[in-house]
Motif scaffolding. Sequence first.
Motif, PDB file in Angstrom:
ATOM      1  N   TYR A   1       0.860  -1.189   0.000  1.00 19.57           N
ATOM      2  CA  TYR A   1       0.000   0.000   0.000  1.00 19.57           C
ATOM      3  C   TYR A   1       0.885   1.223   0.000  1.00 19.57           C
ATOM      4  O   TYR A   1       1.942   1.231   0.638  1.00 19.57           O
ATOM      5  CB  TYR A   1      -0.848   0.040   1.275  1.00 19.57           C
ATOM      6  N   THR A   2       0.489   2.249  -0.714  1.00 15.82           N
ATOM      7  CA  THR A   2       1.195   3.531  -0.601  1.00 15.82           C
ATOM      8  C   THR A   2       0.228   4.699  -0.756  1.00 15.82           C
ATOM      9  O   THR A   2      -0.805   4.566  -1.429  1.00 15.82           O
ATOM     10  CB  THR A   2       2.333   3.671  -1.636  1.00 15.82           C
ATOM     11  N   THR A   3       0.627   5.818  -0.139  1.00 18.57           N
ATOM     12  CA  THR A   3      -0.173   7.038  -0.300  1.00 18.57           C
ATOM     13  C   THR A   3       0.448   7.961  -1.354  1.00 18.57           C
ATOM     14  O   THR A   3      -0.077   9.031  -1.604  1.00 18.57           O
ATOM     15  CB  THR A   3      -0.262   7.807   1.038  1.00 18.57           C
TER      16      THR A   3
ATOM     17  N   SER B   1      -5.604   6.510   0.009  1.00 17.91           N
ATOM     18  CA  SER B   1      -5.558   7.855   0.588  1.00 17.91           C
ATOM     19  C   SER B   1      -4.847   7.780   1.946  1.00 17.91           C
ATOM     20  O   SER B   1      -4.776   6.703   2.553  1.00 17.91           O
ATOM     21  CB  SER B   1      -6.985   8.362   0.799  1.00 17.91           C
ATOM     22  N   PRO B   2      -4.349   8.925   2.443  1.00 17.12           N
ATOM     23  CA  PRO B   2      -3.729   8.931   3.779  1.00 17.12           C
ATOM     24  C   PRO B   2      -4.684   8.415   4.853  1.00 17.12           C
ATOM     25  O   PRO B   2      -4.261   7.713   5.775  1.00 17.12           O
ATOM     26  CB  PRO B   2      -3.377  10.398   4.001  1.00 17.12           C
TER      27      PRO B   2
ATOM     28  N   GLU C   1      -7.132   6.147   4.514  1.00 23.00           N
ATOM     29  CA  GLU C   1      -7.227   4.679   4.395  1.00 23.00           C
ATOM     30  C   GLU C   1      -5.947   4.028   4.914  1.00 23.00           C
ATOM     31  O   GLU C   1      -5.995   2.998   5.589  1.00 23.00           O
ATOM     32  CB  GLU C   1      -7.464   4.319   2.915  1.00 23.00           C
ATOM     33  N   PHE C   2      -4.811   4.644   4.633  1.00 23.09           N
ATOM     34  CA  PHE C   2      -3.532   4.089   5.107  1.00 23.09           C
ATOM     35  C   PHE C   2      -3.501   4.085   6.637  1.00 23.09           C
ATOM     36  O   PHE C   2      -3.105   3.099   7.261  1.00 23.09           O
ATOM     37  CB  PHE C   2      -2.355   4.904   4.540  1.00 23.09           C
TER      38      PHE C   2
ATOM     39  N   TYR D   1       5.372  10.132   2.342  1.00 22.98           N
ATOM     40  CA  TYR D   1       4.280   9.216   2.006  1.00 22.98           C
ATOM     41  C   TYR D   1       4.348   7.967   2.878  1.00 22.98           C
ATOM     42  O   TYR D   1       5.401   7.627   3.408  1.00 22.98           O
ATOM     43  CB  TYR D   1       4.367   8.794   0.533  1.00 22.98           C
TER      44      TYR D   1
END
Length: 203
Positions: A36-38, A55-56, A58-59, A77
Amino acid sequence: MPGEIFVITAPSGTGKTTLLKPLMAADPRLRFSISYTTRPRRPGEVDGKDYFFVSPEEFRRLRDSGALAEWVEQFGYGYGTSRDWVLDMVRGGGDLIFDLDSRGARALKKEFPQGTLIFILPPSLTELERRLQGRGGLDPEELARRLANGRAELQEPYWYDYLVINDDKATALSHLQAIVQAARCRTSQLWPQLASLYLGRNH
Ligand code: ADP
Ligand code: 5GP
């Protein structure tokens, strides 16, 4: 037979993507672990293939619920690995390749001690800068940040299982392939299935 875990670390611009493409194309057992990444998607990147782009918010939700086996905040990120996804893949017999920074590699080794850690090095810092600049797509600030981060990462290789220098591409690729094959031949990996063929038989 459970799958293998390979963790690859390399300073940005070393040539990891360049090497992993032919490595994976020639070896259908290898699958890429999708983090996962933002960070925003780069041209050509595909959601669900290169990363799960989130999104940040969701992360943060994934991180706070304990769904990530490891995660880091870098270049502003979030990057993280889903624990369940890895477990499902490995139990299913898939050999997984992780692209992680050294903090992620250390955390993953704790959780999956059977994992093989590989550090890919550039032939020199000057060449690293040349490659990173040559690849394009980074503004000067991000370029400087990635170079500084790369220099810091180059303090870490001593605790990895294997080092590969990406000077000549074909040589580096053949070294990576040899490491993958060697890991698959470890006694701890093979003997559990082979033992019944040989043990307790006198003829
Ligand atoms: P990374 O994924 O590690 O950030 P890339 O694979 O995108 O790095 O490679 C960065 C740049 O370096 C690319 O322009 C690539 O073509 C070049 N490159 C990669 N490996 C080599 C090599 N062995 N010799 C010369 N240039 C290389
Ligand atoms: P990029 O933005 O260039 O795709 O990746 C930047 C850095 O993040 C790379 O060093 C890569 O190894 C690292 N990275 C990518 N995914 C993860 C992850 O899930 N966890 C950790 N710890 N690092 C990651």
